[in-house]
Motif scaffolding. Structure first.
Motif, PDB file in Angstrom:
ATOM      1  N   THR A  80      34.417 -35.067  24.019  1.00 25.67           N
ATOM      2  CA  THR A  80      35.309 -34.975  25.067  1.00 25.67           C
ATOM      3  C   THR A  80      36.394 -34.935  23.941  1.00 25.67           C
ATOM      4  N   GLU A  81      37.920 -34.005  24.160  1.00 26.38           N
ATOM      5  CA  GLU A  81      39.031 -33.551  23.556  1.00 26.38           C
ATOM      6  C   GLU A  81      39.058 -34.948  23.512  1.00 26.38           C
ATOM      7  N   PRO A  82      40.155 -35.550  22.478  1.00 27.48           N
ATOM      8  CA  PRO A  82      40.616 -34.495  21.472  1.00 27.48           C
ATOM      9  C   PRO A  82      39.145 -35.566  20.115  1.00 27.48           C
ATOM     10  N   PHE A  83      38.683 -33.934  19.599  1.00 24.43           N
ATOM     11  CA  PHE A  83      36.923 -34.036  19.442  1.00 24.43           C
ATOM     12  C   PHE A  83      37.317 -34.957  18.342  1.00 24.43           C
ATOM     13  N   ASP A  84      37.904 -35.468  17.359  1.00 23.36           N
ATOM     14  CA  ASP A  84      37.751 -35.741  15.981  1.00 23.36           C
ATOM     15  C   ASP A  84      37.711 -37.625  15.975  1.00 23.36           C
ATOM     16  N   THR A  85      38.698 -37.934  17.782  1.00 27.31           N
ATOM     17  CA  THR A  85      39.383 -39.192  17.975  1.00 27.31           C
ATOM     18  C   THR A  85      37.697 -39.661  18.778  1.00 27.31           C
ATOM     19  N   TYR A  86      37.012 -38.763  19.420  1.00 30.22           N
ATOM     20  CA  TYR A  86      35.669 -39.371  19.595  1.00 30.22           C
ATOM     21  C   TYR A  86      34.118 -39.588  19.199  1.00 30.22           C
ATOM     22  N   VAL A  87      35.131 -38.599  17.980  1.00 28.03           N
ATOM     23  CA  VAL A  87      33.160 -38.511  17.091  1.00 28.03           C
ATOM     24  C   VAL A  87      33.594 -39.806  16.198  1.00 28.03           C
ATOM     25  N   GLN A  88      35.208 -39.960  15.921  1.00 33.08           N
ATOM     26  CA  GLN A  88      35.791 -41.598  15.234  1.00 33.08           C
ATOM     27  C   GLN A  88      35.124 -42.192  16.502  1.00 33.08           C
ATOM     28  N   ARG A  89      35.307 -42.859  17.197  1.00 32.22           N
ATOM     29  CA  ARG A  89      35.011 -43.390  18.416  1.00 32.22           C
ATOM     30  C   ARG A  89      33.794 -43.752  18.696  1.00 32.22           C
ATOM     31  N   GLU A  90      33.117 -43.205  18.856  1.00 34.29           N
ATOM     32  CA  GLU A  90      32.210 -43.267  19.408  1.00 34.29           C
ATOM     33  C   GLU A  90      30.580 -42.482  18.695  1.00 34.29           C
ATOM     34  N   PHE A  91      30.798 -42.266  17.807  1.00 29.12           N
ATOM     35  CA  PHE A  91      29.767 -41.660  16.690  1.00 29.12           C
ATOM     36  C   PHE A  91      29.302 -42.666  15.712  1.00 29.12           C
TER      37      PHE A  91
END
Length: 103
Positions: A80-91
């Motif tokens: 989900t956007e913003p992608f960078d935040t999603y990556v940092q929060r979820e992955f």
């Protein structure tokens, strides 16, 4: 710990890789199941992230394949956007957790 990102949209894979790499993670990315299998066969990846666009049959087959090739964790992703935040929060927390468990 190396991470493999599989996503059907190359631009999104590129964005995920950019964030992971900028944050110090060793990550590669591909868009096809064949590419993913070829890389996983080397048994150099501890984490596999499978994007939301990967079909259920492919997802199931790759999870099984990954388990046979020393992947310690498979993460189901649906950006989900913003992608960078999603990556940092979820992955990223899950990758760190897996690396810490490895010792």
């Amino acid at each position: 710990m190396r991470t493999l990102v599989l996503g059907r949209t190359p631009a999104r894979v590129t964005e995920v890789l950019a964030t992971l790499r900028a944050d110090g993670f060793d990550a590669e990315g591909v868009s096809t199941d064949d590419e993913a299998r070829k890389l996983l066969e080397a048994e150099e990846f501890g984490v596999l992230i499978i994007g939301g666009g990967v079909e259920p049959d492919s997802r199931a087959a790759l999870k099984e394949f990954a388990a046979e090739h020393r992947v310690r964790r498979v993460i189901d992703g649906a950006l989900t956007e913003p992608f960078d935040t999603y990556v940092q929060r979820e992955f990223e927390p899950l990758i760190r957790e897996t690396a810490a468990a490895q010792g």
